[in-house]
Design an enzyme around this catalytic site. Sequence first.
Site, PDB file in Angstrom:
ATOM      1  N   SER A   5      72.245  44.592  92.874  1.00  0.00           N
ATOM      2  CA  SER A   5      71.223  45.301  92.085  1.00  0.00           C
ATOM      3  C   SER A   5      71.503  46.797  92.011  1.00  0.00           C
ATOM      4  O   SER A   5      70.739  47.542  91.416  1.00  0.00           O
ATOM      5  CB  SER A   5      69.825  45.054  92.685  1.00  0.00           C
ATOM      6  OG  SER A   5      69.785  45.464  94.039  1.00  0.00           O
ATOM      7  N   LYS A  15      67.675  57.568  50.111  1.00  0.00           N
ATOM      8  CA  LYS A  15      66.756  57.168  51.164  1.00  0.00           C
ATOM      9  C   LYS A  15      66.548  58.207  52.260  1.00  0.00           C
ATOM     10  O   LYS A  15      67.467  58.881  52.688  1.00  0.00           O
ATOM     11  CB  LYS A  15      67.234  55.867  51.824  1.00  0.00           C
ATOM     12  CG  LYS A  15      67.217  54.650  50.947  1.00  0.00           C
ATOM     13  CD  LYS A  15      65.864  54.332  50.345  1.00  0.00           C
ATOM     14  CE  LYS A  15      64.863  53.822  51.345  1.00  0.00           C
ATOM     15  NZ  LYS A  15      65.254  52.511  51.877  1.00  0.00           N
ATOM     16  N   GLN A  55      63.637  41.030  93.082  1.00  0.00           N
ATOM     17  CA  GLN A  55      64.580  42.085  92.725  1.00  0.00           C
ATOM     18  C   GLN A  55      64.536  42.351  91.212  1.00  0.00           C
ATOM     19  O   GLN A  55      64.867  43.425  90.751  1.00  0.00           O
ATOM     20  CB  GLN A  55      65.997  41.629  93.136  1.00  0.00           C
ATOM     21  CG  GLN A  55      67.110  42.567  92.768  1.00  0.00           C
ATOM     22  CD  GLN A  55      68.402  42.187  93.485  1.00  0.00           C
ATOM     23  OE1 GLN A  55      68.515  42.364  94.697  1.00  0.00           O
ATOM     24  NE2 GLN A  55      69.357  41.636  92.772  1.00  0.00           N
ATOM     25  N   TYR A  84      58.519  37.625 100.681  1.00  0.00           N
ATOM     26  CA  TYR A  84      59.563  38.143  99.799  1.00  0.00           C
ATOM     27  C   TYR A  84      60.480  37.004  99.344  1.00  0.00           C
ATOM     28  O   TYR A  84      60.841  36.126 100.124  1.00  0.00           O
ATOM     29  CB  TYR A  84      60.415  39.208 100.518  1.00  0.00           C
ATOM     30  CG  TYR A  84      61.561  39.719  99.662  1.00  0.00           C
ATOM     31  CD1 TYR A  84      61.359  40.761  98.763  1.00  0.00           C
ATOM     32  CD2 TYR A  84      62.827  39.136  99.711  1.00  0.00           C
ATOM     33  CE1 TYR A  84      62.386  41.217  97.942  1.00  0.00           C
ATOM     34  CE2 TYR A  84      63.855  39.573  98.896  1.00  0.00           C
ATOM     35  CZ  TYR A  84      63.631  40.616  98.013  1.00  0.00           C
ATOM     36  OH  TYR A  84      64.643  41.056  97.202  1.00  0.00           O
ATOM     37  N   ASN A 135      64.495  57.579  55.659  1.00  0.00           N
ATOM     38  CA  ASN A 135      63.755  56.480  56.294  1.00  0.00           C
ATOM     39  C   ASN A 135      63.084  56.887  57.614  1.00  0.00           C
ATOM     40  O   ASN A 135      63.649  57.677  58.372  1.00  0.00           O
ATOM     41  CB  ASN A 135      64.701  55.314  56.567  1.00  0.00           C
ATOM     42  CG  ASN A 135      65.242  54.702  55.292  1.00  0.00           C
ATOM     43  OD1 ASN A 135      64.556  54.673  54.273  1.00  0.00           O
ATOM     44  ND2 ASN A 135      66.476  54.241  55.340  1.00  0.00           N
ATOM     45  N   THR A 191      39.112  50.122  56.583  1.00  0.00           N
ATOM     46  CA  THR A 191      38.986  48.956  57.465  1.00  0.00           C
ATOM     47  C   THR A 191      39.673  47.841  56.693  1.00  0.00           C
ATOM     48  O   THR A 191      39.618  47.835  55.450  1.00  0.00           O
ATOM     49  CB  THR A 191      37.521  48.569  57.758  1.00  0.00           C
ATOM     50  OG1 THR A 191      36.885  48.242  56.521  1.00  0.00           O
ATOM     51  CG2 THR A 191      36.743  49.683  58.452  1.00  0.00           C
ATOM     52  N   HIS A 192      40.346  46.954  57.379  1.00  0.00           N
ATOM     53  CA  HIS A 192      41.137  45.896  56.726  1.00  0.00           C
ATOM     54  C   HIS A 192      42.147  46.498  55.756  1.00  0.00           C
ATOM     55  O   HIS A 192      42.539  45.857  54.783  1.00  0.00           O
ATOM     56  CB  HIS A 192      40.245  44.905  55.972  1.00  0.00           C
ATOM     57  CG  HIS A 192      39.060  44.447  56.762  1.00  0.00           C
ATOM     58  ND1 HIS A 192      39.101  43.368  57.610  1.00  0.00           N
ATOM     59  CD2 HIS A 192      37.797  44.963  56.862  1.00  0.00           C
ATOM     60  CE1 HIS A 192      37.918  43.223  58.182  1.00  0.00           C
ATOM     61  NE2 HIS A 192      37.108  44.186  57.753  1.00  0.00           N
ATOM     62  N   ASN A 248      63.181  44.354 102.665  1.00  0.00           N
ATOM     63  CA  ASN A 248      61.978  43.843 101.998  1.00  0.00           C
ATOM     64  C   ASN A 248      60.862  44.885 101.951  1.00  0.00           C
ATOM     65  O   ASN A 248      60.143  44.999 100.957  1.00  0.00           O
ATOM     66  CB  ASN A 248      61.472  42.580 102.705  1.00  0.00           C
ATOM     67  CG  ASN A 248      62.508  41.479 102.717  1.00  0.00           C
ATOM     68  OD1 ASN A 248      63.582  41.649 102.138  1.00  0.00           O
ATOM     69  ND2 ASN A 248      62.202  40.369 103.373  1.00  0.00           N
ATOM     70  N   GLU A 298      59.798  53.378  63.211  1.00  0.00           N
ATOM     71  CA  GLU A 298      60.031  51.926  63.231  1.00  0.00           C
ATOM     72  C   GLU A 298      60.506  51.470  64.607  1.00  0.00           C
ATOM     73  O   GLU A 298      60.113  50.408  65.095  1.00  0.00           O
ATOM     74  CB  GLU A 298      61.051  51.551  62.153  1.00  0.00           C
ATOM     75  CG  GLU A 298      60.467  51.677  60.755  1.00  0.00           C
ATOM     76  CD  GLU A 298      61.524  51.623  59.660  1.00  0.00           C
ATOM     77  OE1 GLU A 298      61.156  51.340  58.519  1.00  0.00           O
ATOM     78  OE2 GLU A 298      62.707  51.886  59.934  1.00  0.00           O
ATOM     79  N   SER A 342      70.396  56.213  54.435  1.00  0.00           N
ATOM     80  CA  SER A 342      70.990  54.890  54.215  1.00  0.00           C
ATOM     81  C   SER A 342      72.468  55.062  53.886  1.00  0.00           C
ATOM     82  O   SER A 342      72.852  56.010  53.199  1.00  0.00           O
ATOM     83  CB  SER A 342      70.266  54.203  53.060  1.00  0.00           C
ATOM     84  OG  SER A 342      71.099  53.229  52.457  1.00  0.00           O
ATOM     85  N   LYS A 355      62.644  45.309  88.789  1.00  0.00           N
ATOM     86  CA  LYS A 355      63.021  46.713  88.578  1.00  0.00           C
ATOM     87  C   LYS A 355      63.491  47.043  87.175  1.00  0.00           C
ATOM     88  O   LYS A 355      63.088  48.056  86.614  1.00  0.00           O
ATOM     89  CB  LYS A 355      64.057  47.135  89.610  1.00  0.00           C
ATOM     90  CG  LYS A 355      63.393  47.547  90.888  1.00  0.00           C
ATOM     91  CD  LYS A 355      64.350  47.580  92.033  1.00  0.00           C
ATOM     92  CE  LYS A 355      63.748  46.923  93.242  1.00  0.00           C
ATOM     93  NZ  LYS A 355      63.640  45.450  93.115  1.00  0.00           N
TER      94      LYS A 355
END
Length: 461
Positions: free
Chosen positions: A24, A303, A342, A337, A305, A156-157, A111, A310, A297, A345
């Site tokens: 790890s 473009k 492990q 444990y 963007n 709304t909506h 541990n 996003e 693009s 993380k």
Amino acid sequence: MAKKLWGGRFDKETDPSVEKFTRSIQFDHKLAWFDALGSMFHAGILARSGYLTWAEAGSLTDELMKIAEEVQKGVFKEDPNCEDIHTNIQNRLESTLGDVALKLHMARSRNDQVVFATKLYCKSTITNLQVNINKLVSSIEKLLVENEDIIMPGFTHMQHAQPVYLKDYLGTYQKMLLRDVERLKYISNNIKITMGAGALAGTPISSEEYSKIANCIFDAAQNEEKWTALNDFIKENKVESTTNSLDAVSDRDFVIEIISALSIIAMHLSRLSEDLIIWSTQEFDFVEIDEAFCTGSSLMPQKKNPDVLELVRGYAGRLNGNLVSVLTMMKGLPLTYNRDMQLDKEPLFNSFEIVSLELEVLAGLIETLKFNKLKIKEYLKDESLYATDLVYHLVKNGVPFKQAHTTIGELIKYSISSGQKIKDMSAEKLKEFSECLNKEGIVKLFDAKESVESKFSIKRK
Ligand code: ARG
């Protein structure tokens, strides 16, 4: 092959595939500083309890301090062949200090070491994250002050609803983020940093010794000046004696709580991004995102963007995945444990990292937004935005709400089918819908400022 913290009962070498699979260090190296600090505490405890002389504890803490400083400067030499960072630090102590380092692991296990270091890492990372959240709150504040007088259609909506101040709309995101800060503070305050769990059953050292732990680190230190920098950190993160050693090594609730709070932040940032993506379309044209925060693009030269936004929206999915992965990993584990743990993380570190990158990039993007006041004003001409104000007008003139609602609904329907604006209808036409619809009374209602100022449910500074 790096030296292990175990092996006496084994005749065979570990298969290289097992070494690779179980390792790890490639991610838990992030815990190096916190692990070194934990070992300093532990050396002090061992000295108090007679397992080390104060001189031995002193040389261990000084070397650990050196390691901590190297980690901070980014020059600590990690050994990628070690099983984990705890092994790596132990090996370093053995190679520089020799036999005395062999005494350090008395009464402890990875541990409890791993929980100690992860908890400290969480507390300190939460403190840094709070600063970044507050920076984004300030960026939003700057933006809303600059655009204080803009009124926009509220939705709304995703349909036109009623006019609202842009400052209140953006202020909503501030509220969410400030709630996030409080949530993180609450979680962090509830994390108890404990020692003395050992592998699971506790240690032969009494809990009174552990309760004096904060002093130990100073008692053991040979070079007192060096420790003053650590002083605040130690005071803030009070270390206690564990009250149930089995729970101490098997609990990962704090990880789940934090990843969950981070997922909530990511969800908030994703909603903010989604609003800005929609607002920056040619169709809406409410806002212009600065070029420095957009990408182009490879095919379409025109473009510009909103890729940053996003990605913030997309990463919210990753954070949810991180939460689900830890919840799922934990749900079937018997006490105490298990090595599965492990795997908490990477999702934890990844969630912290993504959210802090998002906060940083959004703070810059937000400050450079330019709102298109004229375009937003255009949208306010839509009479449907004032339909509720017309209903309230009728109610104030004695019409029961439901009846007023129906009347204005019919009026809107007529306006749409006839193509006639309500404002342009004659007084006689209006009276056909309701005796209480008097022309002078309603004309002034088609005003965005009038509409927002007649509502009193937002407390502004
Ligand atoms: N690196 C491990 C973790 O992060 C700690 C190792 C504990 N190993 C053990 N066999 N008890 O969970």
